[in-house]
Design a protein around this motif. Structure first.
Motif, mmCIF file in Angstrom:
data_model
loop_
_atom_site.group_PDB
_atom_site.id
_atom_site.type_symbol
_atom_site.label_atom_id
_atom_site.label_comp_id
_atom_site.label_asym_id
_atom_site.label_seq_id
_atom_site.Cartn_x
_atom_site.Cartn_y
_atom_site.Cartn_z
ATOM 1 N N LEU A 49 0.821 -1.507 0.229
ATOM 2 C CA LEU A 49 -0.289 -0.065 0.216
ATOM 3 C C LEU A 49 0.615 0.928 0.259
ATOM 4 O O LEU A 49 0.654 2.456 -1.136
ATOM 5 N N GLU A 50 2.139 1.332 0.739
ATOM 6 C CA GLU A 50 2.411 1.946 0.367
ATOM 7 C C GLU A 50 3.419 2.545 -0.570
ATOM 8 O O GLU A 50 3.413 3.659 -0.921
ATOM 9 N N TRP A 51 4.115 1.157 -1.831
ATOM 10 C CA TRP A 51 4.937 1.706 -2.273
ATOM 11 C C TRP A 51 3.691 1.664 -3.427
ATOM 12 O O TRP A 51 3.605 2.742 -4.504
ATOM 13 N N ALA A 52 1.816 1.901 -4.064
ATOM 14 C CA ALA A 52 1.595 1.365 -4.374
ATOM 15 C C ALA A 52 1.014 3.720 -4.029
ATOM 16 O O ALA A 52 0.874 4.046 -5.107
ATOM 17 N N ALA A 53 1.042 3.623 -3.106
ATOM 18 C CA ALA A 53 1.053 5.537 -2.597
ATOM 19 C C ALA A 53 2.239 5.890 -3.570
ATOM 20 O O ALA A 53 1.882 7.512 -3.601
ATOM 21 N N ALA A 54 3.529 5.742 -3.571
ATOM 22 C CA ALA A 54 4.438 6.285 -3.756
ATOM 23 C C ALA A 54 4.546 5.583 -5.339
ATOM 24 O O ALA A 54 5.626 6.490 -5.694
ATOM 25 N N GLY A 55 3.718 5.891 -5.894
ATOM 26 C CA GLY A 55 3.239 5.496 -7.197
ATOM 27 C C GLY A 55 4.601 4.331 -7.738
ATOM 28 O O GLY A 55 4.970 4.932 -9.330
ATOM 29 N N LEU A 56 4.939 3.648 -7.427
ATOM 30 C CA LEU A 56 5.993 2.324 -7.410
ATOM 31 C C LEU A 56 5.171 1.012 -7.804
ATOM 32 O O LEU A 56 6.399 0.245 -9.321
ATOM 33 N N LEU A 57 4.366 1.251 -8.346
ATOM 34 C CA LEU A 57 3.135 0.350 -8.529
ATOM 35 C C LEU A 57 3.225 -0.316 -10.427
ATOM 36 O O LEU A 57 2.032 0.896 -10.040
ATOM 37 N N PRO A 58 3.888 -0.286 -11.394
ATOM 38 C CA PRO A 58 3.677 -0.052 -12.258
ATOM 39 C C PRO A 58 2.130 -1.014 -13.019
ATOM 40 O O PRO A 58 1.244 0.247 -14.182
ATOM 41 N N GLY A 59 1.079 -1.430 -12.800
ATOM 42 C CA GLY A 59 0.189 -1.271 -12.689
ATOM 43 C C GLY A 59 -0.993 -0.202 -12.061
ATOM 44 O O GLY A 59 -2.337 -0.340 -13.296
ATOM 45 N N LEU A 60 -0.775 -0.038 -11.322
ATOM 46 C CA LEU A 60 -1.428 1.860 -10.779
ATOM 47 C C LEU A 60 -0.668 2.446 -9.857
ATOM 48 O O LEU A 60 -0.150 2.613 -8.974
ATOM 49 N N PRO A 61 -0.142 3.097 -11.224
ATOM 50 C CA PRO A 61 0.639 4.211 -10.942
ATOM 51 C C PRO A 61 0.478 5.705 -10.060
ATOM 52 O O PRO A 61 0.782 6.257 -9.912
ATOM 53 N N SER A 62 -1.163 5.297 -10.442
ATOM 54 C CA SER A 62 -1.700 6.506 -9.596
ATOM 55 C C SER A 62 -2.524 6.007 -8.963
ATOM 56 O O SER A 62 -3.636 4.654 -9.736
ATOM 57 N N LEU A 63 -3.342 6.951 -8.044
ATOM 58 C CA LEU A 63 -4.583 6.445 -7.103
ATOM 59 C C LEU A 63 -5.760 7.341 -6.979
ATOM 60 O O LEU A 63 -6.631 7.898 -6.129
ATOM 61 N N ALA A 64 -5.715 8.301 -7.817
ATOM 62 C CA ALA A 64 -6.344 9.375 -8.333
ATOM 63 C C ALA A 64 -7.768 9.233 -9.038
ATOM 64 O O ALA A 64 -8.975 10.187 -8.554
ATOM 65 N N ASP A 65 -7.776 7.678 -9.000
ATOM 66 C CA ASP A 65 -9.853 7.345 -8.889
ATOM 67 C C ASP A 65 -10.177 7.167 -8.074
ATOM 68 O O ASP A 65 -10.328 6.573 -7.263
ATOM 69 N N PRO A 66 -11.417 8.643 -7.952
ATOM 70 C CA PRO A 66 -12.227 8.510 -6.230
ATOM 71 C C PRO A 66 -12.985 6.748 -6.308
ATOM 72 O O PRO A 66 -13.609 7.080 -5.121
ATOM 73 N N ARG A 67 -13.188 6.017 -7.241
ATOM 74 C CA ARG A 67 -13.910 4.817 -7.513
ATOM 75 C C ARG A 67 -12.763 4.140 -6.165
ATOM 76 O O ARG A 67 -13.453 2.789 -5.777
ATOM 77 N N LEU A 68 -11.635 4.306 -6.349
ATOM 78 C CA LEU A 68 -10.951 3.321 -6.125
ATOM 79 C C LEU A 68 -10.808 3.413 -4.266
ATOM 80 O O LEU A 68 -10.137 4.173 -3.976
ATOM 81 N N ASP A 69 -10.626 2.518 -3.169
ATOM 82 C CA ASP A 69 -10.425 2.173 -2.329
ATOM 83 C C ASP A 69 -9.447 1.585 -1.646
ATOM 84 O O ASP A 69 -9.783 0.031 -2.038
ATOM 85 N N LEU A 70 -8.326 1.440 -1.962
ATOM 86 C CA LEU A 70 -7.173 0.602 -0.568
ATOM 87 C C LEU A 70 -7.530 0.512 0.670
ATOM 88 O O LEU A 70 -7.007 1.105 1.613
ATOM 89 N N VAL A 71 -7.600 -0.409 1.016
ATOM 90 C CA VAL A 71 -7.654 -1.285 2.889
ATOM 91 C C VAL A 71 -6.562 -2.345 3.253
ATOM 92 O O VAL A 71 -6.499 -3.342 2.294
ATOM 93 N N ALA A 72 -5.561 -2.186 4.168
ATOM 94 C CA ALA A 72 -4.707 -2.535 4.535
ATOM 95 C C ALA A 72 -5.962 -3.818 5.900
ATOM 96 O O ALA A 72 -7.235 -3.917 6.244
ATOM 97 N N GLY A 73 -5.269 -5.095 5.425
ATOM 98 C CA GLY A 73 -6.414 -6.156 6.511
ATOM 99 C C GLY A 73 -6.197 -7.867 5.391
ATOM 100 O O GLY A 73 -5.475 -7.544 3.916
#
Length: 222
Positions: free
Chosen positions: A98-122
């Motif tokens: 989740l931290e790497w996603a927020a930093a833009g390091l995941l190639p499939g999901l370089p941005s978390l800007a889409d308002p439909r997307l919710d990343l949850v830890a657990g």
């Protein structure tokens, strides 16, 4: 050339993210869990097929989708690109991802800007609220026959699968990615109360001169 992008030791073991550049200039991102290769993005067709094949079997719009396992982000990205999707909840056990996603390091999901997307830890098993989603996609491990984390075994057992299907609204679909075809898992899905149209799609992928057979298993809730 191989570069370490991040390495974290946590309650579920060590997770490392690597990026390498081949002689032809191709850039590949690789995820390693407890020293065991988990995935890379040399070929992401089966991760994307997990999403597209499940969504193709669901009618209507304003769809709510639960994704168990973030990985390198390719499944979630495929869901977001599909028509009719209104909500995507991705549950990931490893905080580092989740931290790497927020930093833009995941190639499939370089941005978390889409308002439909919710990343949850657990643990995704804790997100199986009854009749909550139209589609549930599970890619939390390599499938029931080659687990990176033995604690995931319960998710592929009859009771875990029943809870996952129970989180799907009637007419919706539960889909599971597996590193190998699994007739045993297919049988368990077919035997679940309320399950119809259980099927296994075998997806061959050629890598480094070899052909590997991955699988997506799907079942609809009647």
């Amino acid at each position: 050339m191989r570069t370490e992008l991040g390495r974290v030791s946590g309650p579920h073991g060590e997770v490392a993210l690597w990026r390498r550049t081949g002689d032809d200039g191709t850039v590949v991102t690789e995820l390693v869990v407890d020293g065991v290769f988990a995935m890379d993005d040399v070929d992401t067709s089966t991760e994307r097929a997990l999403a597209t094949e499940a969504l193709a079997r669901v009618e209507g719009g304003d769809l709510a989708v639960l994704v168990g396992g973030l990985g390198l982000g390719w499944t979630a990205a495929a869901v977001l690109r599909a028509p009719g999707v209104a909500e995507v909840v991705v549950v990931e056990l490893e905080d580092a991802l989740l931290e790497w996603a927020a930093a833009g390091l995941l190639p499939g999901l370089p941005s978390l800007a889409d308002p439909r997307l919710d990343l949850v830890a657990g643990d995704v098993a804790c997100a199986f609220a009854p009749d909550r989603y139209d589609v549930v996609l599970l890619d939390v491990d390599n499938g029931p026959d080659f687990l990176v984390h033995g604690s995931n075994a319960g998710l592929y057992g009859a009771s875990g699968l029943a809870r996952a299907l129970g989180a799907v609204r009637p007419g919706g679909v539960l889909a599971i990615w597996s590193a190998d075809p699994s007739p045993t898992l297919l049988g368990r899905l077919a035997d679940l109360p309320g399950a119809v149209a259980a099927e296994q799609l075998v997806l061959p992928v050629e890598r480094e001169g070899r052909v590997f057979e991955y699988a997506v298993l799907l079942v609809r809730r009647k």
